[in-house]
Design a protein around this motif. Structure first.
Motif, mmCIF file in Angstrom:
data_model
loop_
_atom_site.group_PDB
_atom_site.id
_atom_site.type_symbol
_atom_site.label_atom_id
_atom_site.label_comp_id
_atom_site.label_asym_id
_atom_site.label_seq_id
_atom_site.Cartn_x
_atom_site.Cartn_y
_atom_site.Cartn_z
ATOM 1 N N HIS A 63 -2.344 -7.644 -0.518
ATOM 2 C CA HIS A 63 -1.861 -8.288 0.714
ATOM 3 C C HIS A 63 -2.705 -7.914 1.938
ATOM 4 C CE1 HIS A 63 1.458 -4.985 1.561
ATOM 5 N NE2 HIS A 63 0.259 -4.543 1.840
ATOM 6 N N LYS A 64 -3.832 -7.243 1.681
ATOM 7 C CA LYS A 64 -4.809 -7.056 2.760
ATOM 8 C C LYS A 64 -6.009 -7.957 2.425
ATOM 9 C CE LYS A 64 -3.244 -2.561 4.377
ATOM 10 N NZ LYS A 64 -2.262 -2.054 3.406
ATOM 11 N N HIS B 61 -4.224 7.913 5.167
ATOM 12 C CA HIS B 61 -3.136 7.102 5.730
ATOM 13 C C HIS B 61 -1.820 7.887 5.769
ATOM 14 C CE1 HIS B 61 -0.254 3.812 6.236
ATOM 15 N NE2 HIS B 61 -1.262 3.193 6.822
ATOM 16 N N CYS C 153 -6.507 1.102 -0.527
ATOM 17 C CA CYS C 153 -5.540 0.071 -0.119
ATOM 18 C C CYS C 153 -6.207 -0.897 0.843
ATOM 19 C CB CYS C 153 -4.337 0.722 0.565
ATOM 20 S SG CYS C 153 -3.181 1.446 -0.604
ATOM 21 N N PHE C 154 -6.946 -0.332 1.789
ATOM 22 C CA PHE C 154 -7.555 -1.161 2.829
ATOM 23 C C PHE C 154 -8.809 -1.876 2.306
ATOM 24 C CE2 PHE C 154 -10.175 -1.693 6.692
ATOM 25 C CZ PHE C 154 -9.305 -2.483 7.413
ATOM 26 N N GLY D 92 0.811 -1.210 0.000
ATOM 27 C CA GLY D 92 0.000 0.000 0.000
ATOM 28 C C GLY D 92 0.845 1.261 0.000
ATOM 29 N N THR D 93 1.850 1.273 0.837
ATOM 30 C CA THR D 93 2.663 2.491 0.907
ATOM 31 C C THR D 93 3.297 2.783 -0.442
ATOM 32 O OG1 THR D 93 3.067 2.200 3.266
ATOM 33 C CG2 THR D 93 4.646 3.561 2.058
ATOM 34 N N ASP E 60 -7.663 6.214 -2.236
ATOM 35 C CA ASP E 60 -6.871 5.212 -1.532
ATOM 36 C C ASP E 60 -7.816 4.130 -1.019
ATOM 37 O OD1 ASP E 60 -5.203 3.682 -0.077
ATOM 38 O OD2 ASP E 60 -4.815 5.151 1.502
ATOM 39 N N TYR F 96 -8.569 4.185 7.162
ATOM 40 C CA TYR F 96 -8.179 3.157 8.126
ATOM 41 C C TYR F 96 -8.639 3.478 9.555
ATOM 42 C CZ TYR F 96 -5.320 -0.261 10.605
ATOM 43 O OH TYR F 96 -4.907 -1.296 11.410
HETATM 44 C C1 LIG Z 1 -6.070 3.165 3.693
HETATM 45 C C2 LIG Z 1 -4.644 2.675 3.709
HETATM 46 N N1 LIG Z 1 -3.749 3.189 2.852
HETATM 47 C C3 LIG Z 1 -2.470 2.790 2.831
HETATM 48 C C4 LIG Z 1 -2.004 1.836 3.714
HETATM 49 C C5 LIG Z 1 -0.564 1.438 3.692
HETATM 50 O O1 LIG Z 1 -0.434 0.091 3.324
HETATM 51 P P1 LIG Z 1 0.844 -0.784 3.634
HETATM 52 O O2 LIG Z 1 0.894 -1.002 5.107
HETATM 53 O O3 LIG Z 1 0.568 -2.029 2.849
HETATM 54 O O4 LIG Z 1 2.052 -0.092 3.132
HETATM 55 C C6 LIG Z 1 -2.905 1.264 4.631
HETATM 56 C C7 LIG Z 1 -2.469 0.275 5.604
HETATM 57 O O5 LIG Z 1 -3.180 -0.112 6.507
HETATM 58 C C8 LIG Z 1 -4.262 1.692 4.630
HETATM 59 O O6 LIG Z 1 -5.164 1.196 5.492
#
Ligand SMILES: Cc1ncc(COP(=O)(O)O)c(C=O)c1O
Length: 482
Positions: free
Chosen positions: A230-231, A125, A200-201, A89-90, A198, A173
């Motif tokens: 990977h989530k 995030h 990611c979650f 995610g990052t 975003d 998150y």
């Molecule tokens: C909304 C959101 N964005 C980005 C990230 C970052 O992901 P990662 O920990 O895989 O780098 C997260 C991680 O929890 C997240 O919840």
């Protein structure tokens, strides 16, 4: 050799459990054993590959095409949506920011010497704070309500010529809030500003969540979306997807150079050499589950979320913060009851450990307008939890009974001591040796999986941010020092 593996097994015994749903953050257990076996086998097959060069290892490009295609269909992207598989995610968020910054710079040559702004709700995030630091943008957090809800007009008000990117989350998150994506994206589009969603979650959950407003590529002004395999894609760590609307935008993400003495370097992501194993695992899982499989797993999460929310309603002094959408909820103290009846979420988290459950404390955040986002405990709700949600709810109620009325931990004594040493607001920032001494003074010289966190969280919230950040850096750095 077997003794080496035995040693590793023994080390792993100290870890929080990664399966079974007892840890409600960091790990994402589908509850389907066959998925883990399949992922292991696929990862092993791809282990020797180097993702640096798909022209030499075309299987990597083939898997990427499938994974990007799956994600694009899921997020309703048309043929103009293209993308990249990243390491997490990052990295997806970093690349979305770098891309938007580069496009902003090329379309605003008159501002060549100016730092662009990145506008995002304060609940976005932390990866976006990191991205702004790394890529030289000003991070401009939009204040949210105490429940972590942002108003579209507060975001839109900040969209000016110097904004390279506005970020919204699906969902965020900290509290699971679904940001006002359609409104923000429309305003961004009208001003020619990039808009990243975003997810990611929630990216591999919300497409199957009932009754949502449009939040993905169906919203015209959305220019990129991140979604982590990977989530809730249930793949092992190291894999996410960043989708970009349009080839021009996607290509702005790349680094390419022929300007050195070695092989021509073309990197769509931040890394050079990279493992293809997480990609292979994710590829295998998406092939196996398909849309129907993710729909079924999302059904489990939805039932768990409803059951937990209903149970919390029946626990005096505790509440679900805001109106979460998807697989995250945050618990907080109920301010509508007298203090002696409130359940502090960090005390609750500490008490739950003895019952065999781990939820994640989040410190309160005082924003630029003075409004404090409540301190809370985050719960990542995974499908496997459906198998023992009754047990979890029982532990939640029992733990709440144990801590009701205790209030948030009070770090006043520690804060006074730190202030006396010169580490108060506007004061010094400790270097490594001083930070370590301070941590030991605060009784936080080591953190184990089941150590109470209430006091450390309260301290983090109230310390000047640079001091808190120095202490936490020291804590983590010392853990890995030989
Ligand atoms: C909304 C959101 N964005 C980005 C990230 C970052 O992901 P990662 O920990 O895989 O780098 C997260 C991680 O929890 C997240 O919840």
């Amino acid at each position: 050799m077997s003794d080496i593996l035995e040693r590793l097994r023994r080390m792993r015994e100290g870890d929080a459990p990664t399966h079974g749903g007892r840890v409600l953050s960091y790990v994402y257990d589908s509850g389907l054993d066959e998925i883990d076996d399949l992922a292991d086998a696929a990862a092993r097959l791809a282990r020797p590959l180097n993702g640096l060069d798909p022209t030499v290892f075309p299987s990597i490009a083939a898997m990427e095409r499938d994974v990007i295609g799956f994600t694009r269909r899921m997020l309703h992207g048309g043929r103009s949506v293209v993308g990249t598989v990243t390491s997490g995610g990052t990295e997806s968020c970093l690349l979305a920011v770098k891309t938007a910054r580069d496009l902003w710079r090329s379309s605003h040559p008159e501002h060549a010497s100016r730092r662009p702004r990145l506008v995002a709700p304060a609940t976005a995030h932390a990866a976006f704070i990191k991205a702004a630091q790394l890529f030289d943008l000003d991070f401009d957090p939009v204040p949210c309500s105490p429940d972590g809800v942002v108003s579209a007009s507060d975001v839109i008000e900040r969209l000016g010529e110097d904004v390279a990117l506005v970020v919204v989350s699906a969902p965020s998150y900290p509290t699971g809030a679904l940001d006002p994506i359609a409104e923000v994206a429309a305003a961004a589009s009208a001003r020619g500003i990039s808009c990243h969603v975003d997810s990611c979650f929630g990216g591999f959950v919300l497409p199957w969540w009932p009754d949502l407003p449009s939040w993905d590529f169906r919203v015209r002004g959305v220019t990129s979306i991140s979604a982590d395999l990977h989530k809730f894609g249930y793949a092992p760590k190291g894999v996410s997807v960043l989708l970009q609307r349009g080839r021009r935008r996607h290509r702005a993400q790349f680094f390419a150079t022929t300007g050195w003495a070695g092989y021509p370097v073309v990197n769509p992501t931040l890394l050079g050499s990279r493992s293809a194993s997480p990609l292979a695992a994710a590829w295998a899982i998406t092939q196996h589950l398909g849309s129907d499989g993710y729909a079924r797993l999302t059904g489990s999460i939805h039932r768990v979320a409803s059951a937990v929310a209903a149970a919390v309603e029946g626990i005096p002094g505790l509440r679900v913060i805001g109106d979460p959408t998807g697989p995250a909820i945050a618990l907080g103290a109920d301010p509508s009851v007298p203090e002696e009846k409130r359940v502090d979420p960090h005390r609750l988290a500490d008490a739950l450990v003895a019952h065999g459950w781990k939820i994640q404390p989040q410190p309160g955040l005082v924003q630029s307008d003075g409004v404090r986002i409540s301190h809370s405990a985050h719960l990542t709700l995974t499908p496997v939890l459906e198998q023992r949600v009754g047990e979890f709810i029982g532990a939640l109620a029992a733990s709440a009974d144990e801590v009701r009325g205790q209030g948030q931990a009070d770090p006043r004594m520690l804060l006074a001591a730190l202030r006396a040493l010169g580490y108060g607001e506007g004061g010094r920032v400790p270097g490594p040796a001083a930070a370590w001494r301070l941590l030991r003074l605060a009784g936080a010289g080591s953190v184990s999986a089941d150590q109470p966190m209430s006091m450390l969280m309260a301290l983090i919230e109230q310390l000047p941010r640079p001091v808190a950040e120095a202490l936490l850096t020291e804590l983590l750095a010392r853990m890995s020092e030989p």
